[in-house]
Write an enzyme that holds these catalytic residues in place. Sequence first.
Site, PDB file in Angstrom:
ATOM      1  CD  GLU A 199       4.272   0.539   6.964  1.00  0.00           C
ATOM      2  OE1 GLU A 199       5.114   0.718   7.847  1.00  0.00           O
ATOM      3  OE2 GLU A 199       3.875   1.467   6.229  1.00  0.00           O
ATOM      4  CG  ASP A 233      -0.233   0.072   2.540  1.00  0.00           C
ATOM      5  OD1 ASP A 233       0.749  -0.674   2.731  1.00  0.00           O
ATOM      6  OD2 ASP A 233      -0.634   0.877   3.397  1.00  0.00           O
TER       7      ASP A 233
HETATM    8 ZN   LIG Z   1       6.754   2.168   4.094  1.00  0.00          ZN
END
Ligand SMILES: [Zn+2]
Length: 386
Positions: free
Chosen positions: A140, A79
Amino acid sequence: MINQERIKNLLLELVQIDSVSREERDVAERIKKICEELGAEVEFDDAGSKVGGNTGNVIARFPGTLPQAEAIMMSAHMDTVVPGRGVRPIVEGDRIRTDGSTVLGGDDKSGCAVVIETIRCLQEQSIPHAPIDAVFSICEEVGLLGAKYLDMSKVRARYGLVFDSDDPGFLFTKGPSANHFEFKIYGLESHAGVAPEQGISAIKIAAEAIAAMKLGRIDDETTANIGVIRGGEATNIITNFVTLLGEARSLDEDKLNAQTEHMIKCLEDAAARYEVTVDGVTTRGRVEPNVSREYYAMDVPEDSRVVRLVKQAGARMGLKVETMASGGGCDANIFNKRGIECANLGTGMRAIHTVKEWLDVKDMYASAEMTLEIMRLNGETATNKG
Ligand SMILES: [Zn+2]
């Protein structure tokens, strides 16, 4: 040697597939296909449904050529932060940047590219290597959620590397614990012109509390911030409610607790200064602090298997790899807590989380070269043991 042209092209391809947090499906499918072509058994776990995303983490298990050896993990997140849709990368010599309207997403597509290029080289050059679990995580950037919900039953490895920082000469082995704060401040509503003495301004309480707080860099291990302030409806109303969002981080648990208590005390002290009585009813300023643990510190020992491996590989290449403490959290914080001993190696990403983000391709090549050497050395050590 790695194939520089190939890893650069892969990076350019990946950054042009939109994958802001919770919308990683397209890049996940692409990575799955690549890994399957390279002979991996690839699965999506169910982390996506737990965090409201459109895909789970991608877990690609490569058999390796040394089946008796213990599996090693290589991980990067799929992401990106916003604005991250419609990335148009611009290549200028050794630098890749964007047109300035989006981030590049080298954080962390460069990590994904390093993992894949390393595996390609191991196979192509018939380098004996241990089984590899390549973990490409989701979300994340929105609280390490993919790592938190990673289905550990699909991962064989109990040590490895995360590729999610800037300089390939540094291996991050320490990272802070972090607390997330939501402070709700309650005052009392009143007409600002007609009856101001019958109100308590939540904005004033917030202002006094924040002014009294130690924020920013507290010491070399500790930071704190108020990042969001929300409240108020109109200039003629004394505001009765404000929300503050903030955080504190520290490599030291006691310092984190002390900073957290300090911030709450500033709020409570400010609220306690306000009290009004209207029609016999007394109201006091009030604070409701909600503290949640965002992630726990990581502290990978210098003599751990993974640190020794990286340092030895660096030495063989004539490079000195320094272990470092990071001020940020990453998937490695979570993986370490969940039983995978791992450190975070740099990939060349720069000015991340801004539209000025750029990537130093030479650093990305160096990172992949280093990783190839790490996997080669890991294979040799495993062979010697067997
Ligand atoms: Zn990162």
